[in-house]
Design a protein around this motif. Structure first.
Motif, PDB file in Angstrom:
ATOM      1  N   ARG A  22       0.835  -1.210   0.000  1.00 59.52           N
ATOM      2  CA  ARG A  22       0.000   0.000   0.000  1.00 59.52           C
ATOM      3  C   ARG A  22       0.863   1.251   0.000  1.00 59.52           C
ATOM      4  NH1 ARG A  22      -2.793  -0.940   5.232  1.00 59.52           N
ATOM      5  NH2 ARG A  22      -3.218   1.284   5.067  1.00 59.52           N
ATOM      6  N   HIS A  23       1.959   1.211   0.739  1.00 56.16           N
ATOM      7  CA  HIS A  23       2.870   2.351   0.800  1.00 56.16           C
ATOM      8  C   HIS A  23       3.476   2.637  -0.574  1.00 56.16           C
ATOM      9  CE1 HIS A  23       6.041   5.036   2.171  1.00 56.16           C
ATOM     10  NE2 HIS A  23       6.930   4.251   1.585  1.00 56.16           N
ATOM     11  N   PHE A  24       3.967   1.581  -1.237  1.00 52.42           N
ATOM     12  CA  PHE A  24       4.602   1.769  -2.540  1.00 52.42           C
ATOM     13  C   PHE A  24       3.599   2.255  -3.592  1.00 52.42           C
ATOM     14  CE2 PHE A  24       7.895  -1.314  -0.935  1.00 52.42           C
ATOM     15  CZ  PHE A  24       8.922  -0.381  -0.908  1.00 52.42           C
ATOM     16  N   ILE A  25       2.377   1.698  -3.540  1.00 53.95           N
ATOM     17  CA  ILE A  25       1.342   2.144  -4.477  1.00 53.95           C
ATOM     18  C   ILE A  25       1.077   3.635  -4.308  1.00 53.95           C
ATOM     19  CG2 ILE A  25      -1.113   1.950  -5.069  1.00 53.95           C
ATOM     20  CD1 ILE A  25      -0.891  -1.057  -4.346  1.00 53.95           C
ATOM     21  N   SER A  26       1.033   4.080  -3.056  1.00 55.96           N
ATOM     22  CA  SER A  26       0.730   5.496  -2.778  1.00 55.96           C
ATOM     23  C   SER A  26       1.834   6.434  -3.252  1.00 55.96           C
ATOM     24  CB  SER A  26       0.500   5.704  -1.274  1.00 55.96           C
ATOM     25  OG  SER A  26       1.715   5.557  -0.549  1.00 55.96           O
ATOM     26  N   GLU A  27       3.055   5.905  -3.413  1.00 62.43           N
ATOM     27  CA  GLU A  27       4.195   6.735  -3.808  1.00 62.43           C
ATOM     28  C   GLU A  27       4.317   6.907  -5.317  1.00 62.43           C
ATOM     29  OE1 GLU A  27       7.743   5.149  -1.959  1.00 62.43           O
ATOM     30  OE2 GLU A  27       7.620   6.727  -0.433  1.00 62.43           O
ATOM     31  N   ILE A  28       3.563   6.138  -6.080  1.00 64.70           N
ATOM     32  CA  ILE A  28       3.700   6.172  -7.534  1.00 64.70           C
ATOM     33  C   ILE A  28       2.459   6.796  -8.163  1.00 64.70           C
ATOM     34  CG2 ILE A  28       3.994   4.750  -9.607  1.00 64.70           C
ATOM     35  CD1 ILE A  28       5.589   2.791  -7.910  1.00 64.70           C
ATOM     36  N   ASP A  29       2.661   7.886  -8.875  1.00 64.80           N
ATOM     37  CA  ASP A  29       1.545   8.649  -9.447  1.00 64.80           C
ATOM     38  C   ASP A  29       0.722   7.841 -10.444  1.00 64.80           C
ATOM     39  OD1 ASP A  29       2.274  10.841  -7.955  1.00 64.80           O
ATOM     40  OD2 ASP A  29       3.491  11.728  -9.556  1.00 64.80           O
ATOM     41  N   GLU A  30       1.368   6.877 -11.108  1.00 63.67           N
ATOM     42  CA  GLU A  30       0.683   6.112 -12.152  1.00 63.67           C
ATOM     43  C   GLU A  30      -0.114   4.929 -11.611  1.00 63.67           C
ATOM     44  OE1 GLU A  30       3.070   5.762 -16.023  1.00 63.67           O
ATOM     45  OE2 GLU A  30       4.582   6.285 -14.521  1.00 63.67           O
ATOM     46  N   LEU A  31      -0.149   4.772 -10.289  1.00 62.08           N
ATOM     47  CA  LEU A  31      -0.923   3.703  -9.664  1.00 62.08           C
ATOM     48  C   LEU A  31      -1.962   4.298  -8.725  1.00 62.08           C
ATOM     49  CD1 LEU A  31       1.865   1.123  -8.676  1.00 62.08           C
ATOM     50  CD2 LEU A  31       0.300   0.976 -10.611  1.00 62.08           C
ATOM     51  N   GLN A  32      -3.138   3.695  -8.709  1.00 60.32           N
ATOM     52  CA  GLN A  32      -4.190   4.128  -7.789  1.00 60.32           C
ATOM     53  C   GLN A  32      -4.873   2.897  -7.202  1.00 60.32           C
ATOM     54  OE1 GLN A  32      -7.373   6.347  -9.591  1.00 60.32           O
ATOM     55  NE2 GLN A  32      -8.446   6.675  -7.653  1.00 60.32           N
ATOM     56  N   LEU A  33      -4.853   2.792  -5.890  1.00 61.03           N
ATOM     57  CA  LEU A  33      -5.536   1.689  -5.217  1.00 61.03           C
ATOM     58  C   LEU A  33      -7.025   1.975  -5.178  1.00 61.03           C
ATOM     59  CD1 LEU A  33      -5.233  -0.989  -3.662  1.00 61.03           C
ATOM     60  CD2 LEU A  33      -4.990   0.352  -1.566  1.00 61.03           C
ATOM     61  N   VAL A  34      -7.813   1.114  -5.851  1.00 65.71           N
ATOM     62  CA  VAL A  34      -9.259   1.380  -5.961  1.00 65.71           C
ATOM     63  C   VAL A  34     -10.127   0.299  -5.330  1.00 65.71           C
ATOM     64  CG1 VAL A  34      -8.942   2.724  -8.081  1.00 65.71           C
ATOM     65  CG2 VAL A  34      -9.469   0.271  -8.239  1.00 65.71           C
ATOM     66  N   ALA A  35      -9.524  -0.872  -4.999  1.00 63.13           N
ATOM     67  CA  ALA A  35     -10.330  -1.969  -4.450  1.00 63.13           C
ATOM     68  C   ALA A  35      -9.462  -2.843  -3.555  1.00 63.13           C
ATOM     69  CB  ALA A  35     -10.928  -2.809  -5.576  1.00 63.13           C
ATOM     70  N   ILE A  36     -10.086  -3.439  -2.545  1.00 60.73           N
ATOM     71  CA  ILE A  36      -9.372  -4.308  -1.601  1.00 60.73           C
ATOM     72  C   ILE A  36     -10.211  -5.546  -1.320  1.00 60.73           C
ATOM     73  CG2 ILE A  36      -7.938  -2.544  -0.497  1.00 60.73           C
ATOM     74  CD1 ILE A  36     -10.087  -2.237   1.645  1.00 60.73           C
ATOM     75  N   CYS A  37      -9.513  -6.608  -0.867  1.00 65.44           N
ATOM     76  CA  CYS A  37     -10.200  -7.874  -0.584  1.00 65.44           C
ATOM     77  C   CYS A  37      -9.542  -8.570   0.600  1.00 65.44           C
ATOM     78  CB  CYS A  37     -10.138  -8.770  -1.820  1.00 65.44           C
ATOM     79  SG  CYS A  37     -10.875 -10.412  -1.593  1.00 65.44           S
ATOM     80  N   ASP A  38     -10.363  -9.058   1.514  1.00 60.95           N
ATOM     81  CA  ASP A  38      -9.874  -9.848   2.644  1.00 60.95           C
ATOM     82  C   ASP A  38     -11.068 -10.563   3.276  1.00 60.95           C
ATOM     83  OD1 ASP A  38      -7.064  -9.792   4.355  1.00 60.95           O
ATOM     84  OD2 ASP A  38      -8.792 -10.310   5.597  1.00 60.95           O
ATOM     85  N   VAL A  39     -10.805 -11.713   3.877  1.00 62.26           N
ATOM     86  CA  VAL A  39     -11.889 -12.453   4.532  1.00 62.26           C
ATOM     87  C   VAL A  39     -12.277 -11.810   5.853  1.00 62.26           C
ATOM     88  CG1 VAL A  39     -11.331 -14.668   3.457  1.00 62.26           C
ATOM     89  CG2 VAL A  39     -10.207 -14.035   5.607  1.00 62.26           C
ATOM     90  N   ASN A  40     -11.376 -11.017   6.431  1.00 59.03           N
ATOM     91  CA  ASN A  40     -11.619 -10.372   7.720  1.00 59.03           C
ATOM     92  C   ASN A  40     -12.348  -9.043   7.489  1.00 59.03           C
ATOM     93  OD1 ASN A  40     -11.366  -8.820  10.116  1.00 59.03           O
ATOM     94  ND2 ASN A  40      -9.570  -9.987  10.739  1.00 59.03           N
ATOM     95  N   GLN A  41     -13.641  -9.015   7.794  1.00 57.01           N
ATOM     96  CA  GLN A  41     -14.456  -7.832   7.528  1.00 57.01           C
ATOM     97  C   GLN A  41     -13.972  -6.617   8.323  1.00 57.01           C
ATOM     98  OE1 GLN A  41     -17.297  -7.703   5.249  1.00 57.01           O
ATOM     99  NE2 GLN A  41     -16.713  -5.551   5.527  1.00 57.01           N
ATOM    100  N   GLU A  42     -13.540  -6.851   9.548  1.00 52.71           N
ATOM    101  CA  GLU A  42     -13.061  -5.747  10.383  1.00 52.71           C
ATOM    102  C   GLU A  42     -11.819  -5.094   9.757  1.00 52.71           C
ATOM    103  OE1 GLU A  42     -11.394  -4.929  14.928  1.00 52.71           O
ATOM    104  OE2 GLU A  42     -12.340  -6.846  14.427  1.00 52.71           O
TER     105      GLU A  42
END
Length: 347
Positions: A22-42
């Protein structure tokens, strides 16, 4: 995909390793985190709020995220028994992927994926992150330039201490064969194998030994003792490309070691020593003019060998694959060597 397009990324798995991604994605202008997935709802809700991702893009099912038309590339940080499922779905939906190592739970899964991939290839990077340590990249170039002559043998170690009895590490999925496939071998040894392939070349044969030191660990939830059915230690000897001989050791029970992945490369005219814990320096033992005998000298790694793995992933997704990028093929070959090591140890 155009050169300057922003790539919309979906992240699968929100455990500890996902924080770095997540940190590396946030540092690169050409990437945008738009969706996430995990079995743990919390955890899903917690990360969703931190990343400002709406509830409609928070998934508990892997396929739902991969199939989503707004997601253009996948980053997968899941337990080993789910690696093959994620790769297969990404091939089916033709989504570029960065997946963690080891490639799959076992080689049987890798072979099935290879058949699918051959018919419908996708940009696929495997997380062999030590290819992006500056000293490792510099060492590779020195070998290509024949700075230490013909390579004769290598010594590669990856030692950690967290599994030692002293620390009473609790039971987790990594200690379960059904979830992890192997223990220290797949977790740490996969990196040793990739470093050998990256620096030297392909494996020709192996002879191996594996062992478990702590056979039970306490479940942090139930408090009960649970059986450990994977290895704490693995060592193997190998013949690599051009008849280079290799000695490999990995252990989770090496007290005093933090994250000690190091390589010694011995050639006819010198030796190279690199350690991931000192990423910006390299030790060279090469005879200088007027020296009777060569001695080790520490050298700063030139800045040009600094490179981000994420940049190579971007180039891969955009159809501009860089030399040395760890791809589907590297994951497959790595899993093949892991299988040979396990078979040798069992025999």
């Amino acid at each position: 995909m155009k050169k300057n397009d922003v790539i919309k990324v979906g992240l699968i798995g929100l455990g500890g390793m996902s924080n770095a991604h997540r940190h590396f994605i946030s540092e690169i202008d050409e990437l945008q985190l738009v969706a996430i997935c995990d079995v743990n709802q919390e955890q899903l809700n917690k990360v969703g709020e931190l990343e400002r991702i709406g509830s409609e893009k928070r998934f508990q099912e892997i396929e739902d995220l991969i199939a989503n038309p707004d997601v253009e590339a996948i980053v997968s940080v899941v337990p080993n028994n789910l690696h093959a499922k994620v790769i297969e779905l990404c091939i089916r939906y033709q989504k570029p992927l960065m997946t963690e190592k080891p490639f799959t739970l076992n080689f049987e899964e890798a072979e099935k994926l290879a058949v699918l991939y051959e018919k419908q290839p996708i940009p696929c990077m495997v997380g062999f992150s030590y290819r992006y340590i500056p000293s490792f990249r510099y060492a590779r170039n020195l070998i290509k330039e024949n700075k230490i002559g013909t390579i004769r043998h290598v010594d590669i170690r990856y030692l950690q201490s967290g599994g030692a009895a002293l620390f009473e590490s609790p039971y987790a999925w990594r200690f379960n064969k059904a979830s992890s496939g192997t223990g220290a071998l797949g977790d740490l040894g996969a990196h040793m194998i990739d470093s050998a392939r990256f620096l030297i070349g392909e494996f020709r044969s192996v002879s191996a030994l594996m062992g478990t030191f702590i056979h039970e660990r306490r479940d942090p939830i139930s408090g009960e003792m649970k059986k450990v059915d994977v290895d704490d230690y693995a060592s193997f000897q190998a013949i690599l490309e051009n008849n280079v001989l290799g000695n490999f050791v990995t252990s989770r029970n090496a007290i005093g070691s933090g994250n000690q992945h190091e390589v010694m490369i011995y050639g006819d005219y010198g030796t190279i020593h690199i350690n991931c814990e000192r990423p910006d320096e390299i030790e060279l033992c090469i005879k200088e003019e007027n020296e009777v005998s060569p001695s080790f000298r520490t050298k700063k790694v030139p800045e040009l060998y600094r490179k981000q793995q994420w940049q190579d992933f971007l180039d891969l997704v955009k159809g501009n694959q860089q030399e040395g990028t760890p791809t589907f093929y590297d994951g497959y070959q790595n899993q093949k060597v892991l299988e040979q090591i396990i078979e040798s140890a069992e025999r």
